[in-house]
Design an enzyme around this catalytic site. Structure first.
Site, mmCIF file in Angstrom:
data_model
loop_
_atom_site.group_PDB
_atom_site.id
_atom_site.type_symbol
_atom_site.label_atom_id
_atom_site.label_comp_id
_atom_site.label_asym_id
_atom_site.label_seq_id
_atom_site.Cartn_x
_atom_site.Cartn_y
_atom_site.Cartn_z
ATOM 1 N N HIS A 1 0.830 -1.208 0.000
ATOM 2 C CA HIS A 1 0.000 0.000 0.000
ATOM 3 C C HIS A 1 0.866 1.261 0.000
ATOM 4 O O HIS A 1 1.631 1.488 0.948
ATOM 5 C CB HIS A 1 -0.886 -0.037 1.240
ATOM 6 N N HIS B 1 -1.341 10.184 -3.553
ATOM 7 C CA HIS B 1 -2.624 9.755 -3.006
ATOM 8 C C HIS B 1 -3.715 10.797 -3.173
ATOM 9 O O HIS B 1 -4.886 10.465 -3.334
ATOM 10 C CB HIS B 1 -2.475 9.419 -1.522
HETATM 11 O O1 G3P Z 1 -6.623 1.488 -2.496
HETATM 12 C C1 G3P Z 1 -6.997 0.798 -1.353
HETATM 13 C C2 G3P Z 1 -6.881 1.779 -0.324
HETATM 14 O O2 G3P Z 1 -5.628 2.317 -0.534
HETATM 15 C C3 G3P Z 1 -7.889 2.847 -0.445
HETATM 16 O O3 G3P Z 1 -7.595 3.813 0.413
HETATM 17 O O4 G3P Z 1 -7.148 6.121 0.733
HETATM 18 O O5 G3P Z 1 -5.301 4.558 1.003
HETATM 19 O O6 G3P Z 1 -6.153 5.054 -1.256
HETATM 20 P P1 G3P Z 1 -6.481 4.927 0.197
HETATM 21 CA CA CA Z 2 -5.112 3.526 -2.679
#
Ligand code: G3P
Ligand code: CA
Length: 314
Positions: A11, A53
């Site tokens: 992530h 992000h």
């Molecule tokens: O993409 C899965 C998760 O990352 C969604 O949340 O806000 O971290 O992009 P975010």
């Molecule tokens: Ca994400």
């Protein structure tokens, strides 16, 4: 790696250890043994996809100091207002909130220099080179951020994303890529209007409106244009795993988010225990984590050195 294997999704790179969405973080995630590396994608003013992000630059770079006169009326600095060459002058750094306070205080030095904002192409180059070096088949898991905003700005994400992926050989059902989005329209456009065969994942947030997606009717609808769901992990816990079973009955993969050693789910004392519960008790097919090394250890205890772990056949 067979597509049926459970996967570890890095992530925002290895953001538990290095600033999110940096080439250093992506390389670290690769070396720690991730199966897929996740970039979030937004567009620059000149239509380049960058790994970030937020549609704003001000929480993860020094843009406010470098370009003090370039905020919009809402006081935010938008990537869509900057060219790639301008964005390349910025320092990427640990995330802060609207008050300038670090979101994860125990993480990497917030004042460290040496990190920049990568393009999506640079990440694809990095993965291709490391796959050649290691013999592994690590994939990429891009998320389109605010596609409706980008379309309104004249910077549609869908054609740019599919064209760049095709340029790097990501075409067809077997390509090691998942495209994720919170926007069903965005996924439908790519699957149904642009006839993309790439695998699509419908993200689902933990809100009352989005809860409709995890009903039988909602999952039936998702199965018409996507290959899986990426729910907030709280939705799985709240249903005691029923969401996973219902998705699997429809042939949908389940990849929940986000698992963090410094922000554990309720009832867990350590990340390994939480990951183990989701992989093996709830039966998810993969998950997004800021600490991919811990997930690799949960799935594949005592592996050979992660960097050159041979890909499984299939
Ligand atoms: O993409 C899965 C998760 O990352 C969604 O949340 O806000 O971290 O992009 P975010
Ligand atoms: Ca994400």
């Amino acid at each position: 790696m067979a597509f049926t294997d459970k996967i570890v999704i890095a992530h925002r790179g290895a953001c538990g250890y290095l600033p999110e969405h940096t080439l250093a973080g992506y390389a670290m995630a690769y070396a720690l043994g991730a199966d897929y590396i996740e970039p979030d994608l937004v567009s620059t003013r000149d239509g380049e996809l960058i790994c970030c992000h937020d549609i704003h630059l001000d929480r993860t770079t020094d843009v406010a100091m470098r370009y003090p006169g370039r905020a919009r009326a809402d006081g935010r600095w938008y990537a869509a207002d900057f060219t790639l060459s301008e964005i390349k002058t910025l320092l990427a750094r640990e995330r802060v909130d609207q008050y300038g306070t670090r979101v994860f205080p125990g993480r990497f030095d917030a004042n460290a220099h040496g990190f920049t904002v990568p393009t999506f192409g640079e990440l694809l180059d990095l993965i291709a080179a490391l796959n050649r070096q290691s013999g592994r088949g690590v994939g990429v898991y891009p998320e389109t951020k605010s596609p409706e905003f980008h379309s309104a700005e004249g910077l549609a994400l869908e054609p740019a994303l599919l064209a760049l992926l095709a340029e790097y050989g990501y075409t067809g059902r077997d390509a090691p890529v998942f495209i994720q989005s919170f926007s069903p329209t965005n996924l439908r456009v790519m699957r149904q209007e642009m006839s993309s065969e790439l695998r699509m994942i419908q993200l689902i947030g933990d809100t009352e409106i989005e809860a409709a997606w995890i009903t039988p009717a909602g999952l039936d609808a998702i199965a018409t244009y996507a290959d899986g769901i990426g729910p907030d992990k709280a939705l799985i816990a709240a249903s005691d795993g029923a969401v996973v079973r219902a998705a699997h009955e429809r042939g949908l993969l389940v990849h929940p988010y986000t698992f963090r050693a410094d922000e554990l789910g309720e009832g867990y004392a350590e990340l390994a225990a939480e990951l183990s519960a989701y992989y093996f008790d709830y039966g998810v097919d993969g998950l997004f984590t800021d600490f991919c090394d811990i997930a690799v250890q949960v799935l594949r205890p005592n592996p050979a050195l992660a960097f050159n772990r041979p890909a499984k056949a299939g």
